[in-house]
Design a protein around this motif. Structure first.
Motif, PDB file in Angstrom:
ATOM      1  N   TYR A 128     106.740 -31.983 -36.358  1.00 23.53           N
ATOM      2  CA  TYR A 128     106.332 -30.700 -35.762  1.00 23.53           C
ATOM      3  C   TYR A 128     104.818 -30.717 -35.519  1.00 23.53           C
ATOM      4  O   TYR A 128     104.060 -31.233 -36.346  1.00 23.53           O
ATOM      5  CB  TYR A 128     106.704 -29.558 -36.705  1.00 23.53           C
ATOM      6  N   LYS A 154     118.067 -28.096 -37.745  1.00 24.10           N
ATOM      7  CA  LYS A 154     118.187 -27.080 -36.696  1.00 24.10           C
ATOM      8  C   LYS A 154     118.334 -25.674 -37.295  1.00 24.10           C
ATOM      9  O   LYS A 154     118.434 -24.691 -36.558  1.00 24.10           O
ATOM     10  CB  LYS A 154     119.383 -27.387 -35.797  1.00 24.10           C
ATOM     11  N   MET A 182     113.271 -24.302 -40.213  1.00 22.52           N
ATOM     12  CA  MET A 182     112.174 -24.319 -39.236  1.00 22.52           C
ATOM     13  C   MET A 182     111.100 -23.289 -39.576  1.00 22.52           C
ATOM     14  O   MET A 182     109.912 -23.515 -39.331  1.00 22.52           O
ATOM     15  CB  MET A 182     112.717 -24.075 -37.821  1.00 22.52           C
ATOM     16  N   GLY A 208     111.805 -32.047 -31.952  1.00 19.60           N
ATOM     17  CA  GLY A 208     111.249 -32.477 -33.230  1.00 19.60           C
ATOM     18  C   GLY A 208     111.470 -33.940 -33.548  1.00 19.60           C
ATOM     19  O   GLY A 208     111.169 -34.386 -34.657  1.00 19.60           O
TER      20      GLY A 208
END
Length: 306
Positions: free
Chosen positions: A62, A86, A91, A159
């Motif tokens: 990231y 995901k 995240m 990512g």
């Protein structure tokens, strides 16, 4: 009941939990080992430590900047499965870690873990521990890099690759620079240069390449007398392939990245110099999980029944 440093060590070995957690549990249990183990289990820490031994090679690379793109970060955080990578909760944690690095400028991963997480009363280590327990997988902060100055970032394929580029420029605030920065970051993601420029390539690398190229040329039947000239041409090609500024620009291969940079600087009425870049590819160099989905489901069912 008092306890000793050896008791703490024994509890660590039995549970896999951290030293301070073991010490707190023994204090709370008045030195009783079995009660301390139960306390750690109740807190979920023993379960978290067990997960920490499992392979985590998925996750994300990231990259992000602060609001005015004067500080940037690229970080790799690994999970056990791509599915969890995901997950919105995962995240959210990744973004919090990135924000913390931008704000606190920790020296390394250990220092990062000890920092208070951005917009939280918990440390990054505590927040990480919480995510391991709620998400149900081993999660690890593997590495990060941070730049100050004019910065551009790019995340490829959700990512799979994270890139950060640092510039020295007097046109960062002008329209067009952000697009240029993204172009350079995308170039790095796509072509994966090993070095910024020729001077960054170690002498021993060049000598190694020359030795291999010379052997190849001679094996191809070329006279040794002209082998050196052929090798010099091949070394030039090596720089073009491996040094960012010498690479053909992917959006217009009639110019190099260096020429594209000069063109943008002229168009914007200033100067631009690429100072450095970082490219993280998710899971590179890590051992991958080999168990299949059926095995994983069976394993989870077995764990939940304990």
């Amino acid at each position: 009941m008092a306890f000793t440093a050896q008791d703490v060590k024994t509890l660590r070995e039995k549970t896999g939990c951290g030293m301070m957690d073991c010490k707190k549990a023994l204090t709370q249990a008045d030195g009783n080992m079995d009660a301390a183990i139960d306390i750690l289990r109740e807190q979920g820490l023993a379960k978290q430590a067990k997960k920490a031994s499992r392979i985590a090679a998925e996750g994300v690379a990231y990259a992000a900047t602060n609001a005015d793109a004067t500080v940037g970060v690229v970080v790799e955080i690994n999970s056990e499965t791509d599915f969890v990578a995901k997950n919105d909760d995962f995240m959210s944690f990744v973004k919090t870690v990135a924000d913390t690095i931008i704000e606190k400028n920790p020296a390394d991963v250990d220092a990062l873990l000890a920092e208070k997480a951005a917009d939280s009363d918990m440390t990054v280590a505590e927040l990480l521990q919480e995510k391991v327990l709620t998400i149900g997988e081993n999660i690890k902060i593997r590495r990060f890099a941070r730049y100050e100055g004019a910065v551009a970032t790019y995340i490829h394929a959700g990512g799979k690759i994270g890139v950060m580029v640092n510039f020295e420029t007097d046109v960062a605030g002008k329209e067009g620079f952000a697009e240029y920065g993204k172009d350079i970051a995308m170039q790095i993601a796509a072509v994966n240069p090993s070095y910024l420029q020729k001077s960054d390539v170690p002498d021993e690398v060049i000598e190694h390449e020359k030795a291999i190229m010379t052997e190849q040329v001679i094996n191809d039947g070329k006279p040794e007398a002209i082998a050196q000239k052929i090798v010099l041409g091949k070394i030039g090609k090596y720089y073009e392939e491996n040094c960012l500024v010498n690479q053909a620009f992917v959006k217009d291969n009639k110019m190099t990245v260096e020429q594209y940079t000069a063109k943008v600087a002229k168009d914007l009425g200033g100067s631009i110099k690429i100072l450095g870049f970082v490219r993280f590819e998710k899971g590179e160099g890590l051992e991958k999980r080999s168990d299949n989905l059926a095995d994983e489901v069976a394993k989870q069912l077995a764990e939940s029944s304990k």
